[in-house]
Structures are given as C-alpha cells and as structure tokens.
Design an enzyme around this catalytic site. Structure first.
Site, PDB file in Angstrom:
ATOM      1  N   GLN A 125      18.644  -2.923  34.584  1.00  0.00           N
ATOM      2  CA  GLN A 125      18.899  -2.815  33.145  1.00  0.00           C
ATOM      3  C   GLN A 125      17.602  -2.954  32.357  1.00  0.00           C
ATOM      4  OE1 GLN A 125      21.215  -6.113  31.724  1.00  0.00           O
ATOM      5  NE2 GLN A 125      21.625  -5.201  29.735  1.00  0.00           N
ATOM      6  N   GLY A 126      17.149  -1.879  31.743  1.00  0.00           N
ATOM      7  CA  GLY A 126      15.885  -1.906  30.993  1.00  0.00           C
ATOM      8  C   GLY A 126      16.115  -1.984  29.496  1.00  0.00           C
ATOM      9  N   TYR A 127      16.487  -3.168  29.023  1.00  0.00           N
ATOM     10  CA  TYR A 127      16.698  -3.372  27.586  1.00  0.00           C
ATOM     11  C   TYR A 127      15.501  -4.116  26.969  1.00  0.00           C
ATOM     12  CZ  TYR A 127      21.758  -2.176  27.256  1.00  0.00           C
ATOM     13  OH  TYR A 127      22.970  -1.553  27.218  1.00  0.00           O
ATOM     14  N   SER A 128      15.246  -5.364  27.475  1.00  0.00           N
ATOM     15  CA  SER A 128      14.274  -6.242  26.811  1.00  0.00           C
ATOM     16  C   SER A 128      12.849  -5.720  26.929  1.00  0.00           C
ATOM     17  CB  SER A 128      14.331  -7.640  27.428  1.00  0.00           C
ATOM     18  OG  SER A 128      15.635  -8.119  27.433  1.00  0.00           O
ATOM     19  N   GLU A 243      28.833  -7.724  29.672  1.00  0.00           N
ATOM     20  CA  GLU A 243      27.961  -8.719  30.294  1.00  0.00           C
ATOM     21  C   GLU A 243      28.392 -10.137  29.900  1.00  0.00           C
ATOM     22  OE1 GLU A 243      23.858  -8.193  29.208  1.00  0.00           O
ATOM     23  OE2 GLU A 243      23.155  -8.746  31.200  1.00  0.00           O
ATOM     24  N   ASN A 368      21.848 -18.158  23.655  1.00  0.00           N
ATOM     25  CA  ASN A 368      22.987 -18.881  23.070  1.00  0.00           C
ATOM     26  C   ASN A 368      22.848 -19.095  21.562  1.00  0.00           C
ATOM     27  OD1 ASN A 368      23.942 -18.860  25.639  1.00  0.00           O
ATOM     28  ND2 ASN A 368      24.400 -21.050  25.727  1.00  0.00           N
ATOM     29  N   GLU A 369      21.600 -19.249  21.084  1.00  0.00           N
ATOM     30  CA  GLU A 369      21.419 -19.404  19.634  1.00  0.00           C
ATOM     31  C   GLU A 369      21.954 -18.158  18.919  1.00  0.00           C
ATOM     32  OE1 GLU A 369      19.104 -19.879  21.901  1.00  0.00           O
ATOM     33  OE2 GLU A 369      18.462 -21.971  21.699  1.00  0.00           O
TER      34      GLU A 369
HETATM   35  C1  LIG Z   1      17.059 -14.729  34.211  1.00  0.00           C
HETATM   36  C2  LIG Z   1      16.941 -13.625  33.198  1.00  0.00           C
HETATM   37  C3  LIG Z   1      17.322 -12.343  33.540  1.00  0.00           C
HETATM   38  C4  LIG Z   1      17.189 -11.311  32.620  1.00  0.00           C
HETATM   39  N1  LIG Z   1      17.510 -10.028  33.003  1.00  0.00           N
HETATM   40  C5  LIG Z   1      17.309  -9.008  32.147  1.00  0.00           C
HETATM   41  C6  LIG Z   1      17.542  -7.661  32.567  1.00  0.00           C
HETATM   42  O1  LIG Z   1      17.934  -7.393  33.706  1.00  0.00           O
HETATM   43  N2  LIG Z   1      17.315  -6.668  31.680  1.00  0.00           N
HETATM   44  C7  LIG Z   1      16.887  -6.915  30.394  1.00  0.00           C
HETATM   45  O2  LIG Z   1      16.729  -5.972  29.636  1.00  0.00           O
HETATM   46  N3  LIG Z   1      16.633  -8.184  29.985  1.00  0.00           N
HETATM   47  C8  LIG Z   1      16.835  -9.230  30.829  1.00  0.00           C
HETATM   48  N4  LIG Z   1      16.560 -10.517  30.423  1.00  0.00           N
HETATM   49  C9  LIG Z   1      15.984 -10.743  29.107  1.00  0.00           C
HETATM   50  C10 LIG Z   1      16.915 -11.411  28.117  1.00  0.00           C
HETATM   51  O3  LIG Z   1      17.890 -10.508  27.679  1.00  0.00           O
HETATM   52  C11 LIG Z   1      16.052 -11.954  26.978  1.00  0.00           C
HETATM   53  O4  LIG Z   1      15.235 -12.982  27.519  1.00  0.00           O
HETATM   54  C12 LIG Z   1      16.887 -12.503  25.845  1.00  0.00           C
HETATM   55  O5  LIG Z   1      17.543 -11.475  25.168  1.00  0.00           O
HETATM   56  C13 LIG Z   1      16.021 -13.299  24.831  1.00  0.00           C
HETATM   57  O6  LIG Z   1      14.953 -12.543  24.426  1.00  0.00           O
HETATM   58  P1  LIG Z   1      13.439 -13.115  24.478  1.00  0.00           P
HETATM   59  O7  LIG Z   1      13.222 -13.638  25.854  1.00  0.00           O
HETATM   60  O8  LIG Z   1      12.544 -12.044  23.990  1.00  0.00           O
HETATM   61  O9  LIG Z   1      13.430 -14.339  23.511  1.00  0.00           O
HETATM   62  P2  LIG Z   1      13.336 -14.307  21.911  1.00  0.00           P
HETATM   63  O10 LIG Z   1      14.278 -13.284  21.401  1.00  0.00           O
HETATM   64  O11 LIG Z   1      11.918 -14.195  21.528  1.00  0.00           O
HETATM   65  O12 LIG Z   1      13.899 -15.721  21.559  1.00  0.00           O
HETATM   66  C14 LIG Z   1      13.110 -16.901  21.676  1.00  0.00           C
HETATM   67  C15 LIG Z   1      13.928 -18.057  21.154  1.00  0.00           C
HETATM   68  O13 LIG Z   1      14.247 -17.851  19.776  1.00  0.00           O
HETATM   69  C16 LIG Z   1      15.667 -17.899  19.581  1.00  0.00           C
HETATM   70  N5  LIG Z   1      16.072 -16.910  18.577  1.00  0.00           N
HETATM   71  C17 LIG Z   1      15.697 -15.619  18.529  1.00  0.00           C
HETATM   72  N6  LIG Z   1      16.308 -15.007  17.491  1.00  0.00           N
HETATM   73  C18 LIG Z   1      17.088 -15.933  16.889  1.00  0.00           C
HETATM   74  C19 LIG Z   1      17.976 -15.894  15.767  1.00  0.00           C
HETATM   75  N7  LIG Z   1      18.181 -14.788  15.082  1.00  0.00           N
HETATM   76  N8  LIG Z   1      18.624 -17.047  15.449  1.00  0.00           N
HETATM   77  C20 LIG Z   1      18.431 -18.183  16.155  1.00  0.00           C
HETATM   78  N9  LIG Z   1      17.586 -18.268  17.223  1.00  0.00           N
HETATM   79  C21 LIG Z   1      16.940 -17.152  17.580  1.00  0.00           C
HETATM   80  C22 LIG Z   1      16.260 -17.546  20.923  1.00  0.00           C
HETATM   81  O14 LIG Z   1      17.546 -18.043  21.069  1.00  0.00           O
HETATM   82  C23 LIG Z   1      15.277 -18.198  21.877  1.00  0.00           C
HETATM   83  O15 LIG Z   1      15.574 -19.567  22.024  1.00  0.00           O
HETATM   84  C24 LIG Z   1      16.700 -11.571  31.326  1.00  0.00           C
HETATM   85  C25 LIG Z   1      16.342 -12.875  30.965  1.00  0.00           C
HETATM   86  C26 LIG Z   1      16.453 -13.896  31.887  1.00  0.00           C
HETATM   87  C27 LIG Z   1      16.026 -15.271  31.496  1.00  0.00           C
END
Ligand SMILES: Cc1cc2nc3c(=O)[nH]c(=O)nc-3n(C[C@H](O)[C@H](O)[C@H](O)COP(=O)(O)OP(=O)(O)OC[C@H]3O[C@@H](n4cnc5c(N)ncnc54)[C@H](O)[C@@H]3O)c2cc1C
Length: 385
Positions: A125-128, A243, A368-369
């Site tokens: 899954q290439g989202y992030s 998901e 979760n936030e």
């Molecule tokens: C084990 C694991 C597997 C994963 N697998 C995949 C995968 O297969 N494919 C894929 O595409 N992605 C994957 N991810 C990525 C995951 O979807 C992202 O890590 C997640 O969406 C959070 O994005 P970020 O890491 O950029 O953190 P950020 O978005 O930068 O967030 C950092 C912190 O700020 C908080 N925050 C951000 N915005 C808000 C808001 N509006 N209100 C309150 N708090 C906020 C967040 O909750 C977090 O605590 C994976 C992540 C993990 C840890």
C-alpha cells in the site's frame, strides 16, 4: 458446483474449518502477535487456502471468494486466534480487492483478482509520504499523463512489506490546480518497473518490514488507473474504512491478555493486589471491547456501520493492546529488558518484540489522534474540533 458453506450450521462450519486449520497450519507459524507471515510464507499460505477452498472468505463468489456471511467470517478469525496463528497482512485480498470490485474496470478485475486469490501477486500500500501521513491529501508524488502512460515521480514511505511485494497501489497527484483532495488518483504499478526502487528501513525492533519506495520516471499504462482520473480520494477513503474494521478487532488485545495471565501465573503474582487490580481493569476493558466489536459486527451484518464507530473501535483496540503489553513489561521486571525470547511459567515469548508490535498500532491505519478528530466531528459536530 462448490458446496455452499453458508448452508452449514455455525457449529458444523466451525468444526470443518478447525479440522482443516489444525491439520494444515504449519506449526512453525503458530507464533501469535510477534510473527507475521511475509514474502514466500505469505504466498504459501494464500496458495494453501486457495487450493483447499478456504481463500477469501469475505469476497463474493462471483470473484472466486467464499461469499461467507459475516458470522462465519468471524468464526474463521476466532479459530485462527485460538490456534495461535501468526498474523497475515494480505494487502491484496483485504485492502485492494474490495476497492477493485467497487471501482475497477472488468479488465482490472479479471487481471488482478485471480492472481491475488492464488497467491501469485502480493501487494503493498503506497499511501504515506515523508511529508504526508495524517494529512494524506497533501501528498506530492506526481503522475503526469503522457499518451497511453502515466509517468510517476516521488517517494512513498512506511510501505509495509514492499520489499516482498509484486505490485503496489499508489496515491498520486494528477492535478495541482484544484482542491488537494480533488487532484489525486489511485494507480496500480508493478514493483519491477524501471525507476522503481525499494529501500527497507530498520526499526528499533531490528525488523525491516517497513520500506521507502522511490519513483523515478516510472512509466505505467493508463489502464492501471482505478476509478476516474483525479477521483482517487474516494477510492482511498473506501480502503481506509476497511483497514479500520480490521484494526478495531479484539484479536491482538485478547491474545496479549492471555499471555499476560500466563505471565502473572508463571511469576506467581496471583496474590499481588496491585497486579490483580490492574489486570482486572484490563480484563474489563477487554470485555467492553469484545462486546462493542460484537455490536459493530451485528450492525455490519444489517449493513449499518458508521465511520465514527469504526474509529472508536480502532482507538479502543490499539490502546488496550498497548496497555496490556505495558503491563506485561511491568510485571516482568528485569526480564523485560532482555533482547531475546524469554520463558516464564508456561509462556515462551519475546517481550520486547511484543511491545514493539503494540507501539505503532496507534499510528498506522490513521493515527489515533486523527481518529479522535473524526469521532468528535461526527458525534459532536465540526465545531468540536
Ligand atoms: C507499522 C506501520 C505500518 C505502516 N504501513 C503503511 C503502509 O503499508 N502504507 C502506507 O501508506 N503507510 C503506512 N504507514 C504509515 C501510516 O499510515 C502513517 O504513519 C500515519 O498515517 C501517520 O502519519 P505520519 O507518520 O506522517 O505522522 P504525522 O501525520 O506527521 O503525525 C505525527 C503526529 O501528529 C499527530 N497529528 C497529525 N495530524 C493531527 C491532527 N489533525 N490532529 C491531531 N493530531 C494530529 C499524529 O496523530 C501523530 O501523533 C505505516 C505506519 C506504521 C507505524
């Protein structure tokens, strides 16, 4: 004609699945929570279940699935949990397939679904992206149309098991001149295309399941676009809902709680009032979660699930999982610091790995936030943000 498994009573169905599972699930994979089937092991599992007629319980029969009722799907999960099976991600079968069935062309369904079923294709899954996680709609990887192809440039990150995948589904920006959600498309790509490179990331648990995926002028045929051009956000959101259902299940909390109970017994802490009090609270939370999950499943059977409830389940399940693994470390004292499997009482597990599996569960599938924002938005209204 294949047998209608839905016609079996729940008990008969459970006995049939249990018998097959116990006879065929490899013993070396009976490591709950800390082990996940990856690469050729995952492929082998899909092939085994496919050959035996157990693959894709939730898929409709017209696409080669079992078309099982939700009750029977839950029975299959319960039996796998009870048999202490390793986790399986199945990004193709669990995440991509439902959106292909809904938004894919007939050609896409005919090409990709059978290969997901028989284990020929493993997907990731290439989202992030490095600067787009929670705010996914800000993503910057671009796809520019060039005749019959898209040329993709940019970077994805945290792509689970990308190093083992045959194909990837990616969100890309195809229009920069509109609102950010409106200019995104959902595209399928082969992992062996020129210009596509994968770099695994070593995490604190010493594992490299998560990867970076780089696109450097990667050329993909336009028929790999799923849904309409610039309408990928709708496709992406449908997938994220699926998901969250999976990540809100009580499986990991329940399995870890059993381990905690074994630890408490093995360490002879049954008379420790502090431990007992904390374990009792966790058990109550586990019962609450299981009851909520049952209610959500019943509502889903009637076709009535709402997004705020899915977000609640995801928050409750993942935070309880963390609280339970935290307690495991607390009661284990110095053994909690060991970077190796420990045998305590009847329990033989790797406490550090268990903790490391629980930690990121509150981040993936939407932090979760952000789930709390969704809940407050839907239940209290936008002003509550
Ligand atoms: C084990 C694991 C597997 C994963 N697998 C995949 C995968 O297969 N494919 C894929 O595409 N992605 C994957 N991810 C990525 C995951 O979807 C992202 O890590 C997640 O969406 C959070 O994005 P970020 O890491 O950029 O953190 P950020 O978005 O930068 O967030 C950092 C912190 O700020 C908080 N925050 C951000 N915005 C808000 C808001 N509006 N209100 C309150 N708090 C906020 C967040 O909750 C977090 O605590 C994976 C992540 C993990 C840890």
């Amino acid at each position: 004609m294949a047998e209608d498994l839905n016609a079996l009573s729940h008990d008969a169905f459970r006995a049939r699945w249990r018998e097959w599972l116990h006879a065929n699930f490899p013993n070396e994979w009976r490591i709950p929570i800390i082990h996940r089937l990856a690469g050729e092991d995952e492929r082998r599992w899909h092939r085994m279940t496919y050959a035996a007629g157990w693959r894709a319980p939730s898929w409709p029969k017209e696409y080669g699935g079992l078309g099982l009722s939700l009750e029977k799907q839950l029975i299959m999960n319960e039996e796998m949990e009870a048999h202490r099976c390793a986790r399986v991600l199945d990004s193709g079968g669990a995440l991509l397939a439902p959106v292909l069935m809904k938004y894919g062309t007939e050609e896409q369904k005919a090409r990709y679904l059978p290969a997901i079923l028989n284990g020929d294709d493993l997907w990731c899954q290439g989202y992030s992206e490095p600067n787009s996680g929670s705010d996914l709609a800000s993503l910057g990887t671009t796809a520019v149309k060039d005749g019959k192809h898209f040329i993709i440039n940019g970077q994805k990150i945290w792509t689970t098991l990308a190093a083992f995948a045959d194909r990837i589904f990616v969100l890309v920006r195809t229009n920069k001149d509109v609102k950010k959600q409106a200019g995104i498309s959902f595209i399928l790509a082969d992992m062996d295309l020129p210009g596509l490179t994968v770099r695994p990331i070593m995490n604190l648990a010493g594992e490299d399941e998560l990867c970076e995926v780089f696109f450097d002028n990667v050329c993909v045929p336009t028929e790999n676009l799923v849904g309409a051009l610039d309408q990928g956000w709708t496709v992406a959101k449908a997938l994220l809902g699926d998901e969250r259902i999976t990540n809100g299940a009580p499986t990991l909390p329940r399995q870890s709680f059993e381990m905690l109970e074994q630890l408490v017994q093995g360490l002879d802490l049954g008379d420790d009032q502090g431990v007992n009090d904390r374990v009792a609270v966790l058990l109550c939370d586990l019962h609450d979660l299981a009851a909520l999950h049952r209610q959500v499943a019943d509502a889903a059977i009637r076709g009535e699930v709402d997004n705020a409830v899915l977000s609640m389940m995801k928050v409750l399940a993942t935070e309880l999982f963390q609280h339970i693994t935290d307690e495991m470390l607390r009661v284990s004292n110095e053994s909690a610091g060991l970077v190796e499997p420990v045998g305590i009482g009847g329990l033989d597990t790797d406490l550090r790995k268990l903790f490391m599996v629980a930690r990121p569960s509150t981040i993936y599938a939407g932090a979760n936030e952000v789930q709390r924002n969704i809940i407050s938005n839907m239940l209290l209204g936008p002003a509550a943000k």
